[in-house]
Write a protein that holds these residues in place. Structure first.
Motif, PDB file in Angstrom:
ATOM      1  N   GLY A 164       0.790  -1.224   0.000  1.00 52.41           N
ATOM      2  CA  GLY A 164       0.000   0.000   0.000  1.00 52.41           C
ATOM      3  C   GLY A 164       0.823   1.274   0.000  1.00 52.41           C
ATOM      4  N   VAL A 165       2.134   1.178   0.127  1.00 50.17           N
ATOM      5  CA  VAL A 165       2.996   2.358   0.092  1.00 50.17           C
ATOM      6  C   VAL A 165       3.082   2.857  -1.347  1.00 50.17           C
ATOM      7  N   ILE A 166       2.973   4.162  -1.504  1.00 52.07           N
ATOM      8  CA  ILE A 166       3.065   4.770  -2.826  1.00 52.07           C
ATOM      9  C   ILE A 166       4.299   5.656  -2.866  1.00 52.07           C
ATOM     10  N   MET A 167       5.129   5.433  -3.884  1.00 54.07           N
ATOM     11  CA  MET A 167       6.291   6.291  -4.113  1.00 54.07           C
ATOM     12  C   MET A 167       6.008   7.100  -5.375  1.00 54.07           C
ATOM     13  N   ALA A 168       6.267   8.398  -5.288  1.00 52.88           N
ATOM     14  CA  ALA A 168       5.991   9.284  -6.407  1.00 52.88           C
ATOM     15  C   ALA A 168       7.272   9.968  -6.873  1.00 52.88           C
ATOM     16  N   GLN A 169       7.318  10.262  -8.156  1.00 49.90           N
ATOM     17  CA  GLN A 169       8.419  11.025  -8.732  1.00 49.90           C
ATOM     18  C   GLN A 169       7.896  12.434  -8.952  1.00 49.90           C
ATOM     19  N   LEU A 170       8.502  13.406  -8.273  1.00 47.90           N
ATOM     20  CA  LEU A 170       8.090  14.796  -8.341  1.00 47.90           C
ATOM     21  C   LEU A 170       9.246  15.625  -8.881  1.00 47.90           C
ATOM     22  N   SER A 171       8.922  16.584  -9.728  1.00 53.75           N
ATOM     23  CA  SER A 171       9.931  17.531 -10.205  1.00 53.75           C
ATOM     24  C   SER A 171       9.222  18.650 -10.941  1.00 53.75           C
ATOM     25  N   ILE A 172      10.002  19.669 -11.266  1.00 52.07           N
ATOM     26  CA  ILE A 172       9.451  20.707 -12.127  1.00 52.07           C
ATOM     27  C   ILE A 172       9.164  20.058 -13.483  1.00 52.07           C
ATOM     28  N   THR A 173       8.343  20.698 -14.277  1.00 52.13           N
ATOM     29  CA  THR A 173       7.995  20.162 -15.590  1.00 52.13           C
ATOM     30  C   THR A 173       9.007  20.677 -16.603  1.00 52.13           C
ATOM     31  N   ASP A 174       9.990  19.830 -16.898  1.00 53.52           N
ATOM     32  CA  ASP A 174      11.018  20.183 -17.863  1.00 53.52           C
ATOM     33  C   ASP A 174      11.609  18.889 -18.407  1.00 53.52           C
ATOM     34  N   MET A 175      11.465  18.670 -19.703  1.00 48.89           N
ATOM     35  CA  MET A 175      11.915  17.421 -20.312  1.00 48.89           C
ATOM     36  C   MET A 175      13.426  17.233 -20.257  1.00 48.89           C
ATOM     37  N   ARG A 176      14.172  18.286 -19.943  1.00 52.11           N
ATOM     38  CA  ARG A 176      15.626  18.129 -19.832  1.00 52.11           C
ATOM     39  C   ARG A 176      15.997  17.196 -18.686  1.00 52.11           C
ATOM     40  N   ILE A 177      15.141  17.100 -17.682  1.00 54.78           N
ATOM     41  CA  ILE A 177      15.433  16.233 -16.534  1.00 54.78           C
ATOM     42  C   ILE A 177      15.396  14.757 -16.949  1.00 54.78           C
ATOM     43  N   PRO A 178      14.304  14.244 -17.531  1.00 54.74           N
ATOM     44  CA  PRO A 178      14.332  12.828 -17.922  1.00 54.74           C
ATOM     45  C   PRO A 178      15.318  12.538 -19.052  1.00 54.74           C
ATOM     46  N   ILE A 179      15.541  13.511 -19.928  1.00 59.31           N
ATOM     47  CA  ILE A 179      16.514  13.292 -21.005  1.00 59.31           C
ATOM     48  C   ILE A 179      17.912  13.154 -20.417  1.00 59.31           C
ATOM     49  N   GLN A 180      18.253  14.026 -19.480  1.00 58.82           N
ATOM     50  CA  GLN A 180      19.571  13.942 -18.838  1.00 58.82           C
ATOM     51  C   GLN A 180      19.731  12.604 -18.139  1.00 58.82           C
ATOM     52  N   TYR A 225      22.088   7.461 -17.209  1.00 63.48           N
ATOM     53  CA  TYR A 225      21.688   6.287 -16.432  1.00 63.48           C
ATOM     54  C   TYR A 225      22.822   5.276 -16.352  1.00 63.48           C
ATOM     55  N   PRO A 226      23.079   4.698 -15.206  1.00 62.07           N
ATOM     56  CA  PRO A 226      22.317   4.782 -13.951  1.00 62.07           C
ATOM     57  C   PRO A 226      22.768   5.920 -13.030  1.00 62.07           C
ATOM     58  N   GLU A 227      23.689   6.730 -13.493  1.00 60.87           N
ATOM     59  CA  GLU A 227      24.165   7.858 -12.675  1.00 60.87           C
ATOM     60  C   GLU A 227      23.144   8.994 -12.704  1.00 60.87           C
ATOM     61  N   ARG A 228      23.195   9.831 -11.691  1.00 57.25           N
ATOM     62  CA  ARG A 228      22.399  11.061 -11.651  1.00 57.25           C
ATOM     63  C   ARG A 228      23.375  12.222 -11.629  1.00 57.25           C
ATOM     64  N   LEU A 229      23.264  13.087 -12.622  1.00 54.47           N
ATOM     65  CA  LEU A 229      24.162  14.236 -12.728  1.00 54.47           C
ATOM     66  C   LEU A 229      23.511  15.476 -12.133  1.00 54.47           C
ATOM     67  N   LYS A 230      24.349  16.402 -11.672  1.00 57.03           N
ATOM     68  CA  LYS A 230      23.845  17.668 -11.164  1.00 57.03           C
ATOM     69  C   LYS A 230      23.117  18.392 -12.294  1.00 57.03           C
ATOM     70  N   CYS A 231      22.018  19.006 -11.934  1.00 55.70           N
ATOM     71  CA  CYS A 231      21.184  19.713 -12.909  1.00 55.70           C
ATOM     72  C   CYS A 231      21.105  21.175 -12.492  1.00 55.70           C
ATOM     73  N   ASP A 232      21.269  22.079 -13.421  1.00 52.93           N
ATOM     74  CA  ASP A 232      21.242  23.511 -13.116  1.00 52.93           C
ATOM     75  C   ASP A 232      19.836  24.108 -13.105  1.00 52.93           C
ATOM     76  N   LEU A 233      18.824  23.283 -13.339  1.00 54.80           N
ATOM     77  CA  LEU A 233      17.450  23.792 -13.330  1.00 54.80           C
ATOM     78  C   LEU A 233      16.995  24.065 -11.899  1.00 54.80           C
ATOM     79  N   LYS A 234      16.107  25.018 -11.772  1.00 54.01           N
ATOM     80  CA  LYS A 234      15.547  25.343 -10.460  1.00 54.01           C
ATOM     81  C   LYS A 234      14.671  24.178  -9.990  1.00 54.01           C
ATOM     82  N   GLY A 235      14.825  23.791  -8.749  1.00 52.45           N
ATOM     83  CA  GLY A 235      14.042  22.687  -8.200  1.00 52.45           C
ATOM     84  C   GLY A 235      12.681  23.138  -7.705  1.00 52.45           C
ATOM     85  N   LEU A 236      11.945  22.205  -7.148  1.00 51.21           N
ATOM     86  CA  LEU A 236      10.627  22.514  -6.580  1.00 51.21           C
ATOM     87  C   LEU A 236      10.771  23.345  -5.313  1.00 51.21           C
TER      88      LEU A 236
END
Length: 184
Positions: A52-68, A73-84
């Motif tokens: 019953g636990v729900i995990m959600a992916q939240l972020s600003i709406t900008d396709m550069r995030i999933p493209i990056q 992948y599988p690394e996560r790089l620093k992003c210069d976009l403004k966060g939530l």
């Protein structure tokens, strides 16, 4: 976003195609996938686990995030976009999609239930119809009608190989072009 994706978002076909993606990428049954409208566009996906636990992916709406992420992948790089800014977010709203207002979403669920070559037919007919709409050869409300017409004419191959899928795509594009030309 490009013109086609904008139209797919307006018809909710983008969500229907995401249902098919989730089915095939994660081995999910269509009955376990739900589409939820979230007007704030902050929650981009959610997964409910068996406890019953729900995990959600939240972020600003900008396709550069999933493209990056796709590129790193599988690394996560620093992003210069403004966060939530959680202090500016006052509420989250969620709505059930109205299948009468968004028939393309219903057509995608139908393709997901039928499977075989039907998802290829759905996608091909949608591409032709959206292109015709963008070229002003088809009315917006006729996009779903045209796709439905093509899907109704198709006799799906239950366990298709690549050649069957390619043939279904070719056939659906031809049929959709015929339907579009009849509406002009």
């Amino acid at each position: 976003m490009g013109a086609k994706i904008t139209v797919d978002s307006a018809t909710l076909m983008n969500k229907g195609l995401e249902v098919l993606e989730a089915m095939f990428l994660f081995g999910m049954e269509v009955a376990t996938i739900k589409v939820v409208i979230h007007p704030e566009a902050i929650v981009h996906s959610m997964v409910e686990f068996v406890d019953g636990v729900i995990m959600a992916q939240l972020s600003i709406t900008d396709m550069r995030i999933p493209i990056q992420y796709a590129l790193s992948y599988p690394e996560r790089l620093k992003c210069d976009l403004k966060g939530l800014d959680f202090f500016r977010i006052k509420e989250f709203h969620f709505e059930k999609p109205d299948m009468r207002r968004f028939p393309c979403l219903g057509l995608a669920f139908r393709a997901a239930q039928q499977l075989g070559t039907m998802p290829a037919v759905l996608n091909a007919a949608n591409e032709v119809c959206v292109d015709a709409f963008l070229k002003k050869r088809l009315k917006f409300m006729d996009i779903a009608r045209c796709i439905n017409n093509v899907m109704n004419r198709h006799r799906p191959v239950p366990a298709p190989g690549l050649a069957d899928i390619m043939e279904a795509d070719r056939w659906a594009r031809h049929e959709a072009l015929q339907v579009v030309s009849l509406r002009n």
